[in-house]
Design a protein around this motif. Sequence first.
Motif, PDB file in Angstrom:
ATOM      1  N   ALA A 169     -76.660  90.715  33.210  1.00 32.04           N
ATOM      2  CA  ALA A 169     -76.521  90.381  34.224  1.00 32.04           C
ATOM      3  C   ALA A 169     -77.818  89.582  35.547  1.00 32.04           C
ATOM      4  CB  ALA A 169     -75.576  91.294  35.246  1.00 32.04           C
ATOM      5  N   ARG A 170     -78.290  90.354  35.450  1.00 35.81           N
ATOM      6  CA  ARG A 170     -79.744  90.406  37.223  1.00 35.81           C
ATOM      7  C   ARG A 170     -80.377  88.977  36.779  1.00 35.81           C
ATOM      8  NH1 ARG A 170     -79.333  95.948  38.033  1.00 35.81           N
ATOM      9  NH2 ARG A 170     -81.736  96.107  37.173  1.00 35.81           N
ATOM     10  N   GLY A 171     -80.200  89.141  34.721  1.00 39.00           N
ATOM     11  CA  GLY A 171     -81.476  87.274  34.683  1.00 39.00           C
ATOM     12  C   GLY A 171     -81.514  86.635  35.170  1.00 39.00           C
ATOM     13  N   PRO A 172     -80.098  85.798  35.074  1.00 35.10           N
ATOM     14  CA  PRO A 172     -80.098  84.686  35.449  1.00 35.10           C
ATOM     15  C   PRO A 172     -79.686  84.248  36.780  1.00 35.10           C
ATOM     16  CG  PRO A 172     -78.472  85.019  33.554  1.00 35.10           C
ATOM     17  CD  PRO A 172     -79.206  86.080  34.170  1.00 35.10           C
ATOM     18  N   ARG A 173     -79.514  85.234  37.432  1.00 34.64           N
ATOM     19  CA  ARG A 173     -79.667  85.119  39.230  1.00 34.64           C
ATOM     20  C   ARG A 173     -80.728  85.545  39.340  1.00 34.64           C
ATOM     21  NH1 ARG A 173     -77.279  89.293  43.491  1.00 34.64           N
ATOM     22  NH2 ARG A 173     -77.265  88.357  45.670  1.00 34.64           N
ATOM     23  N   ARG A 174     -81.922  86.062  39.211  1.00 30.60           N
ATOM     24  CA  ARG A 174     -83.403  86.197  39.178  1.00 30.60           C
ATOM     25  C   ARG A 174     -84.047  85.144  38.758  1.00 30.60           C
ATOM     26  NH1 ARG A 174     -86.182  91.599  37.230  1.00 30.60           N
ATOM     27  NH2 ARG A 174     -84.115  92.664  38.302  1.00 30.60           N
ATOM     28  N   ALA A 175     -83.934  84.822  38.002  1.00 29.31           N
ATOM     29  CA  ALA A 175     -84.084  83.360  37.416  1.00 29.31           C
ATOM     30  C   ALA A 175     -83.785  82.144  38.606  1.00 29.31           C
ATOM     31  CB  ALA A 175     -84.642  82.981  36.144  1.00 29.31           C
ATOM     32  N   TRP A 176     -82.746  82.186  38.959  1.00 26.03           N
ATOM     33  CA  TRP A 176     -82.862  81.112  39.842  1.00 26.03           C
ATOM     34  C   TRP A 176     -83.645  81.176  40.906  1.00 26.03           C
ATOM     35  CZ3 TRP A 176     -80.349  76.258  40.564  1.00 26.03           C
ATOM     36  CH2 TRP A 176     -80.078  76.114  41.457  1.00 26.03           C
ATOM     37  N   LEU A 177     -83.286  82.832  41.818  1.00 27.49           N
ATOM     38  CA  LEU A 177     -83.757  82.641  42.466  1.00 27.49           C
ATOM     39  C   LEU A 177     -85.004  82.418  42.795  1.00 27.49           C
ATOM     40  CD1 LEU A 177     -81.715  85.981  43.662  1.00 27.49           C
ATOM     41  CD2 LEU A 177     -81.636  83.510  44.522  1.00 27.49           C
ATOM     42  N   ARG A 178     -86.490  82.738  41.579  1.00 30.71           N
ATOM     43  CA  ARG A 178     -87.719  82.204  41.332  1.00 30.71           C
ATOM     44  C   ARG A 178     -87.502  81.130  40.994  1.00 30.71           C
ATOM     45  NH1 ARG A 178     -90.038  86.560  37.579  1.00 30.71           N
ATOM     46  NH2 ARG A 178     -90.080  87.916  39.333  1.00 30.71           N
ATOM     47  N   HIS A 179     -87.158  80.834  40.829  1.00 30.14           N
ATOM     48  CA  HIS A 179     -87.458  78.757  39.932  1.00 30.14           C
ATOM     49  C   HIS A 179     -86.485  78.123  40.136  1.00 30.14           C
ATOM     50  CE1 HIS A 179     -90.322  80.966  37.546  1.00 30.14           C
ATOM     51  NE2 HIS A 179     -89.409  81.595  37.280  1.00 30.14           N
ATOM     52  N   TRP A 180     -86.134  78.342  41.582  1.00 31.69           N
ATOM     53  CA  TRP A 180     -84.742  77.398  42.029  1.00 31.69           C
ATOM     54  C   TRP A 180     -85.551  75.904  42.483  1.00 31.69           C
ATOM     55  CZ3 TRP A 180     -85.846  74.855  46.433  1.00 31.69           C
ATOM     56  CH2 TRP A 180     -86.869  75.127  47.044  1.00 31.69           C
ATOM     57  N   TYR A 181     -86.662  75.953  42.888  1.00 33.81           N
ATOM     58  CA  TYR A 181     -87.196  74.233  43.110  1.00 33.81           C
ATOM     59  C   TYR A 181     -87.567  73.849  41.949  1.00 33.81           C
ATOM     60  CZ  TYR A 181     -91.307  77.469  41.773  1.00 33.81           C
ATOM     61  OH  TYR A 181     -92.800  78.049  40.317  1.00 33.81           O
ATOM     62  N   ALA A 182     -88.096  74.833  41.003  1.00 32.65           N
ATOM     63  CA  ALA A 182     -87.510  73.417  39.184  1.00 32.65           C
ATOM     64  C   ALA A 182     -86.417  73.004  39.165  1.00 32.65           C
ATOM     65  CB  ALA A 182     -87.993  74.543  37.996  1.00 32.65           C
ATOM     66  N   TRP A 183     -85.381  73.648  39.272  1.00 30.69           N
ATOM     67  CA  TRP A 183     -83.816  73.744  39.026  1.00 30.69           C
ATOM     68  C   TRP A 183     -84.134  72.984  40.062  1.00 30.69           C
ATOM     69  CZ3 TRP A 183     -82.309  74.860  34.348  1.00 30.69           C
ATOM     70  CH2 TRP A 183     -82.786  75.938  33.851  1.00 30.69           C
ATOM     71  N   ALA A 184     -83.891  72.563  40.942  1.00 27.62           N
ATOM     72  CA  ALA A 184     -83.747  71.665  41.853  1.00 27.62           C
ATOM     73  C   ALA A 184     -84.968  69.830  41.545  1.00 27.62           C
ATOM     74  CB  ALA A 184     -84.061  71.648  43.345  1.00 27.62           C
ATOM     75  N   MET A 185     -85.516  69.900  40.888  1.00 29.37           N
ATOM     76  CA  MET A 185     -86.767  68.854  40.979  1.00 29.37           C
ATOM     77  C   MET A 185     -85.669  68.410  39.154  1.00 29.37           C
ATOM     78  SD  MET A 185     -89.026  68.926  43.054  1.00 29.37           S
ATOM     79  CE  MET A 185     -90.123  67.086  41.801  1.00 29.37           C
ATOM     80  N   VAL A 186     -85.371  69.095  38.607  1.00 31.70           N
ATOM     81  CA  VAL A 186     -84.920  68.969  37.290  1.00 31.70           C
ATOM     82  C   VAL A 186     -83.515  67.617  37.112  1.00 31.70           C
ATOM     83  CG1 VAL A 186     -86.306  69.703  35.383  1.00 31.70           C
ATOM     84  CG2 VAL A 186     -84.522  71.135  35.664  1.00 31.70           C
TER      85      VAL A 186
END
Length: 337
Positions: free
Chosen positions: A31-48
Amino acid sequence: MPDSGTSERVPGSGLGSAERVPGGRRAAGRARGPRRAWLRHWYAWAMVAPVLIVMAVLIGWPLARGVYLSLTDATEANVGRTIGVNVIPSRYEFVGLDNYLDILGSGLFWAKLGWTVTWTVACVALHYGLGLGLAVLLHRKLRFRSVYRVLLILPWAIPAFVAAFIWRYLYNSDYGVINAMLEAAGIGAVGWLNDPFTARIAVIAVNVWLGVPFMMVAMLGGLQSIPKELYEAAEVDGASPWQRFTNITLPSLRAVSSTVILLGTIWTFNMFPVIFLVTGGGPGSETEILVTYAFREAFTGVRNYSGSATWGVIILLLLVLMAFGYRRALRKTGEVW
């Protein structure tokens, strides 16, 4: 003796009851995995994100719409349209897989598929063979090597539709340059685009002329990445040029070759401009491949949108199956792709 179906609470760990049940820790971690990945790599998701949005609009929506139309009987006569102030509603109906069954059960589809496969295999084989041969020649020390490279890359730089018009002029039966040279050599003129056999040879020649430069550049890059020490060691051991080519060059180019062959197959399978602009699918429909026939269904005569969409979906499925089969074959031979 503690029950094996429960887990003991670790003193001082602060774990709640949800994590004392079997699998609770793993469930919480998931449950925490996707949220943790989002918080850590939010800039990458924002770029793509902009790219994903554009792809969804330009590719995802048309693809979904095409799949939907392939399950209907939509034609120019029953689709909704607006004429002035009058709005004509759509009258097409859902027919399921009827369009697929009609196409796959017709001899026309298998005839077009046979020519499309022949066209693709011939073009890609010539692309690869000629491209590799030219790359090997240009990899050696030659005078004016840079000039040769530029001249051989020029066909790739010319837009496909421009090249198609030029070749159509060269193939002209009355005032084409090719027939003029044949007549000057004492050979009669040939109706290149009037006979089914010569028309197919003509379009293959045009596509090969357009596609060889890409293969040559890709193979030349692969050749330049092979360590020279391998050739020197093989030469010291007495290996002939052919042995060095088959035992060093070809295996070293396997990764590059697998990629460019797959790309070349997909591009050639869908090579619309050459067929459409050089022969128009003629004479008759002898040189039409699957994509040009799908175009004809959608944009000539009474426009059969559902039929064209069905042809398009079938083409997509064929390419996907081919890509997966090719990838699986590479994995069996030890290639990672």
